[in-house]
Design an enzyme around this catalytic site. Structure first.
Site, PDB file in Angstrom:
ATOM      1  N   LEU A 139       0.912  -1.218   0.067  1.00  0.00           N
ATOM      2  CA  LEU A 139       0.045   0.135   0.214  1.00  0.00           C
ATOM      3  C   LEU A 139       0.892   1.387  -0.082  1.00  0.00           C
ATOM      4  O   LEU A 139       0.158   2.504  -0.590  1.00  0.00           O
ATOM      5  CB  LEU A 139      -0.928   0.023   1.178  1.00  0.00           C
ATOM      6  CG  LEU A 139      -1.929  -1.139   1.369  1.00  0.00           C
ATOM      7  CD1 LEU A 139      -2.602  -1.028   2.772  1.00  0.00           C
ATOM      8  CD2 LEU A 139      -2.798  -1.257   0.007  1.00  0.00           C
ATOM      9  N   ILE A 145      12.550  -0.767   5.807  1.00  0.00           N
ATOM     10  CA  ILE A 145      13.866  -1.426   6.129  1.00  0.00           C
ATOM     11  C   ILE A 145      14.435  -2.129   4.934  1.00  0.00           C
ATOM     12  O   ILE A 145      15.372  -2.576   4.902  1.00  0.00           O
ATOM     13  CB  ILE A 145      13.710  -2.365   7.333  1.00  0.00           C
ATOM     14  CG1 ILE A 145      12.890  -3.440   7.105  1.00  0.00           C
ATOM     15  CG2 ILE A 145      13.743  -1.866   8.820  1.00  0.00           C
ATOM     16  CD1 ILE A 145      12.717  -4.593   8.042  1.00  0.00           C
ATOM     17  N   LYS A 158      -3.607  -5.870  16.282  1.00  0.00           N
ATOM     18  CA  LYS A 158      -4.271  -4.611  15.659  1.00  0.00           C
ATOM     19  C   LYS A 158      -5.266  -3.977  16.561  1.00  0.00           C
ATOM     20  O   LYS A 158      -5.595  -3.034  16.753  1.00  0.00           O
ATOM     21  CB  LYS A 158      -5.029  -4.937  14.207  1.00  0.00           C
ATOM     22  CG  LYS A 158      -4.098  -5.139  13.121  1.00  0.00           C
ATOM     23  CD  LYS A 158      -3.249  -3.976  12.795  1.00  0.00           C
ATOM     24  CE  LYS A 158      -2.493  -4.036  11.556  1.00  0.00           C
ATOM     25  NZ  LYS A 158      -1.909  -2.753  11.259  1.00  0.00           N
ATOM     26  N   TYR A 173      -1.677 -11.201  14.511  1.00  0.00           N
ATOM     27  CA  TYR A 173      -2.085 -10.226  13.655  1.00  0.00           C
ATOM     28  C   TYR A 173      -3.067  -9.273  14.075  1.00  0.00           C
ATOM     29  O   TYR A 173      -3.105  -7.993  14.512  1.00  0.00           O
ATOM     30  CB  TYR A 173      -2.153 -10.492  12.324  1.00  0.00           C
ATOM     31  CG  TYR A 173      -2.307  -9.445  11.276  1.00  0.00           C
ATOM     32  CD1 TYR A 173      -1.553  -8.348  11.008  1.00  0.00           C
ATOM     33  CD2 TYR A 173      -3.749  -9.551  10.475  1.00  0.00           C
ATOM     34  CE1 TYR A 173      -1.990  -7.222  10.056  1.00  0.00           C
ATOM     35  CE2 TYR A 173      -4.237  -8.344   9.459  1.00  0.00           C
ATOM     36  CZ  TYR A 173      -3.303  -7.425   9.335  1.00  0.00           C
ATOM     37  OH  TYR A 173      -3.568  -6.244   8.597  1.00  0.00           O
TER      38      TYR A 173
HETATM   39  N1  LIG Z   1      -2.986  -4.984   2.317  1.00  0.00           N
HETATM   40  C1  LIG Z   1      -3.978  -5.358   2.956  1.00  0.00           C
HETATM   41  O1  LIG Z   1      -4.839  -6.079   2.534  1.00  0.00           O
HETATM   42  C2  LIG Z   1      -4.304  -4.794   4.173  1.00  0.00           C
HETATM   43  C3  LIG Z   1      -3.399  -3.974   4.922  1.00  0.00           C
HETATM   44  N2  LIG Z   1      -3.749  -3.373   6.237  1.00  0.00           N
HETATM   45  C4  LIG Z   1      -2.736  -2.686   6.895  1.00  0.00           C
HETATM   46  O2  LIG Z   1      -2.019  -1.906   6.207  1.00  0.00           O
HETATM   47  C5  LIG Z   1      -0.481  -1.930   6.372  1.00  0.00           C
HETATM   48  C6  LIG Z   1       0.113  -1.818   5.243  1.00  0.00           C
HETATM   49  O3  LIG Z   1      -0.340  -2.996   4.582  1.00  0.00           O
HETATM   50  P1  LIG Z   1       0.683  -3.663   3.340  1.00  0.00           P
HETATM   51  O4  LIG Z   1       1.294  -2.748   2.567  1.00  0.00           O
HETATM   52  O5  LIG Z   1      -0.208  -4.737   2.660  1.00  0.00           O
HETATM   53  O6  LIG Z   1       1.626  -4.335   4.257  1.00  0.00           O
HETATM   54  P2  LIG Z   1       2.900  -5.213   3.499  1.00  0.00           P
HETATM   55  O7  LIG Z   1       3.266  -6.461   4.278  1.00  0.00           O
HETATM   56  O8  LIG Z   1       2.970  -5.321   1.976  1.00  0.00           O
HETATM   57  O9  LIG Z   1       3.953  -4.183   3.739  1.00  0.00           O
HETATM   58  C7  LIG Z   1       4.615  -4.106   5.286  1.00  0.00           C
HETATM   59  C8  LIG Z   1       5.833  -3.487   5.252  1.00  0.00           C
HETATM   60  O10 LIG Z   1       6.482  -3.336   6.531  1.00  0.00           O
HETATM   61  C9  LIG Z   1       7.918  -3.335   6.468  1.00  0.00           C
HETATM   62  N3  LIG Z   1       8.261  -3.752   7.873  1.00  0.00           N
HETATM   63  C10 LIG Z   1       8.457  -4.688   8.181  1.00  0.00           C
HETATM   64  N4  LIG Z   1       9.361  -4.634   9.533  1.00  0.00           N
HETATM   65  C11 LIG Z   1       9.613  -3.501   9.562  1.00  0.00           C
HETATM   66  C12 LIG Z   1      10.211  -2.729  10.573  1.00  0.00           C
HETATM   67  N5  LIG Z   1      10.875  -3.348  11.764  1.00  0.00           N
HETATM   68  N6  LIG Z   1      10.593  -1.373  10.448  1.00  0.00           N
HETATM   69  C13 LIG Z   1       9.934  -0.849   9.270  1.00  0.00           C
HETATM   70  N7  LIG Z   1       9.233  -1.555   8.341  1.00  0.00           N
HETATM   71  C14 LIG Z   1       9.241  -2.789   8.617  1.00  0.00           C
HETATM   72  C15 LIG Z   1       8.074  -4.351   5.490  1.00  0.00           C
HETATM   73  O11 LIG Z   1       9.294  -4.397   5.131  1.00  0.00           O
HETATM   74  C16 LIG Z   1       6.922  -4.110   4.337  1.00  0.00           C
HETATM   75  O12 LIG Z   1       7.448  -3.256   3.421  1.00  0.00           O
HETATM   76  C17 LIG Z   1      -0.393  -2.887   7.436  1.00  0.00           C
HETATM   77  O13 LIG Z   1      -0.319  -2.223   8.656  1.00  0.00           O
HETATM   78  C18 LIG Z   1      -1.468  -3.757   7.445  1.00  0.00           C
HETATM   79  O14 LIG Z   1      -1.867  -4.347   8.345  1.00  0.00           O
HETATM   80  C19 LIG Z   1      -4.862  -3.593   6.746  1.00  0.00           C
HETATM   81  C20 LIG Z   1      -5.754  -4.505   6.211  1.00  0.00           C
HETATM   82  C21 LIG Z   1      -5.859  -4.848   4.867  1.00  0.00           C
HETATM   83  C1  LIG Z   2      -7.232  -8.133   5.581  1.00  0.00           C
HETATM   84  C2  LIG Z   2      -5.762  -7.765   5.974  1.00  0.00           C
HETATM   85  O1  LIG Z   2      -5.665  -7.537   6.943  1.00  0.00           O
HETATM   86  C3  LIG Z   2      -4.768  -8.735   5.105  1.00  0.00           C
HETATM   87  N1  LIG Z   2      -4.984  -8.450   3.777  1.00  0.00           N
HETATM   88  C4  LIG Z   2      -4.405 -10.137   5.643  1.00  0.00           C
HETATM   89  O2  LIG Z   2      -5.125 -10.868   4.874  1.00  0.00           O
HETATM   90  O3  LIG Z   2      -3.682 -10.571   6.351  1.00  0.00           O
END
Ligand SMILES: NC(=O)C1=CN([C@@H]2O[C@H](COP(=O)(O)OP(=O)(O)OC[C@H]3O[C@@H](n4cnc5c(N)ncnc54)[C@H](O)[C@@H]3O)[C@@H](O)[C@H]2O)C=CC1
Ligand SMILES: CC(=O)[C@H](N)C(=O)O
Length: 375
Positions: free
Chosen positions: A69, A91, A201, A197
């Site tokens: 995202l 990172i 949250k 997770y």
């Molecule tokens: N993608 C989805 O479907 C959903 C995402 N979210 C939330 O939105 C946020 C972003 O999601 P995504 O981009 O999909 O996650 P993602 O898993 O694609 O990216 C997470 C990023 O966090 C970084 N990371 C891990 N450890 C770290 C550390 N110690 N310091 C700094 N960065 C670190 C990783 O390198 C990675 O680039 C998350 O908090 C997730 O829980 C919530 C619901 C749905």
């Molecule tokens: C819905 C979310 O938080 C994420 N895409 C996951 O499936 O873990």
């Protein structure tokens, strides 16, 4: 007795603060006179005031910005606030197109001093905290998920409170569990998730709201459904199948789904998700009757999604090979999300339903793979 002085300030502040969560931004910022971390370390340092007003552009830091995202959010925010006012951080090493598209900085959210230095040196006013381990990878590495999603969050909350930042932390449909009402799931109900997770949250939601009421932190949180995007890969979640199907449909004409055909989950196209994030960050504090909102767009099963894709690609073959960990997680999550509070309070409205989502994804991935073939 610096600790005692600081604690009496909090007590006074708590007595003066209204019980509801809607404080205007200026009040919220000026009311913070120390960070909780400074109290525990015995210091009586005063609040680092920021000169952010509603008419200025915010200076934004996005943590965990190289995931599914963050890059898209940076693009949206840079269009609105200017390229140099939005800093992506992670990172991991950024790909060259991301590195050259605007400011990028290394930041490990587990390193408190590094985070503080970045916030101070860049005069950050908004923090979007995206770093996390998602549901499936979190179950595969609970200790790391606990560190990143919980300890990391504590660092973020303290930095945000200390520096008067507006803080966005996303939550998820995964913050609910098998004992929550699942169809639909309202904003306020039982939350007993069964994944690290989800637990992390719920913790983030509660801690953010606590810091808001106790210290005036301008905390804003949306519970995202599964997010579907064409140009960024998901990071190891339960809803990832709904992205993978498009890539496999275009590239191989075959898709093996790791969830049962009738597993219904709330979903959203990435453009809606990122717009919602900007909208809730810009919403006047008075319009927010809560600090954590469900948002939704659509809700479908793998079978329904496959049928919609087959309208465009009739030869697509779908088989099912169930991943028991992901299936158990999905079976405990909401089937449908009630986001009426977001729609009433700050006029949330999604643009993409299932047919538009499928058309947009296939157009994007199709044209991408035609370009790759031509090269
Ligand atoms: N993608 C989805 O479907 C959903 C995402 N979210 C939330 O939105 C946020 C972003 O999601 P995504 O981009 O999909 O996650 P993602 O898993 O694609 O990216 C997470 C990023 O966090 C970084 N990371 C891990 N450890 C770290 C550390 N110690 N310091 C700094 N960065 C670190 C990783 O390198 C990675 O680039 C998350 O908090 C997730 O829980 C919530 C619901 C749905
Ligand atoms: C819905 C979310 O938080 C994420 N895409 C996951 O499936 O873990």
């Amino acid at each position: 007795m610096p600790v005692f002085r600081a604690l009496s300030k909090v007590a006074k502040q708590a007595l003066l603060a209204p019980a509801c969560g809607c404080q205007p931004l200026t009040v919220a910022i000026r009311n913070i006179s120390f960070s909780p971390r400074q109290v525990t370390s015995g210091s009586d340092a005063s609040f680092h005031s920021v000169s952010f007003s509603e008419t200025d552009h915010p200076k934004v830091l996005i943590t965990g910005g190289l995931g599914q995202l963050g890059v898209g959010l940076a693009k949206l925010l840079r269009k609105r606030f200017g390229k140099n006012n939005v800093i992506l951080s992670d990172i991991r090493k950024p790909p060259s197109n991301v590195f050259h598209s605007g400011p990028f900085i290394y930041s490990d959210i587990l390193d408190y001093k590094n985070l503080r230095e970045i916030v101070v040196n860049n005069r950050i006013t908004w923090l979007v905290h995206y770093s996390a381990l998602l549901s499936a990878v979190g179950e595969a590495n609970v200790a790391l998920a606990r560190a990143v999603n919980i300890t990391g969050l504590h660092n973020i909350l303290d930095i945000a409170a200390e520096h008067g930042l507006r803080l966005f932390v996303p939550s998820t449909i995964g913050a609910f569990g098998p004992t929550s009402p699942r169809n639909p799931t309202p904003d306020l109900c039982v939350q007993r998730p069964r994944t690290i997770y989800g637990v992390s949250k719920v913790h983030a939601e509660l801690m953010g709201e606590y810091y808001h009421h106790r210290y005036g932190l301008d905390f804003r949180c949306l519970r995202y459904p599964g997010i579907i995007s064409a140009d960024s890969q998901p990071g190891g979640g339960t809803t990832d199948y709904a992205v993978q199907i498009f890539h496999d449909a275009v590239k191989t004409g075959k898709f093996e789904c790791n969830l049962k055909p009738d597993t219904r989950l709330p979903m959203m196209y990435i453009d809606d998700c990122l717009r919602a994030t900007l909208e809730v960050m810009e919403a006047p504090a008075e319009s927010l009757s809560m600090r954590t909102y469900n948002i939704n767009a659509m809700s479908f099963t793998p079978e329904e999604l496959a049928k919609e894709v087959q309208k465009q690609l009739p030869d697509l073959q779908v088989t099912y090979e169930i991943d028991s960990v992901r299936q158990a997680i999905a079976d405990s999550w909401p089937m449908n999300f009630d986001d009426s509070n977001a729609r009433n309070d700050w006029c949330w409205k999604h643009d993409y339903d299932l047919p538009e989502l499928v058309q947009t994804m296939l157009n994007f991935i199709g044209s991408d793979s035609r370009i790759a073939q031509a090269n």
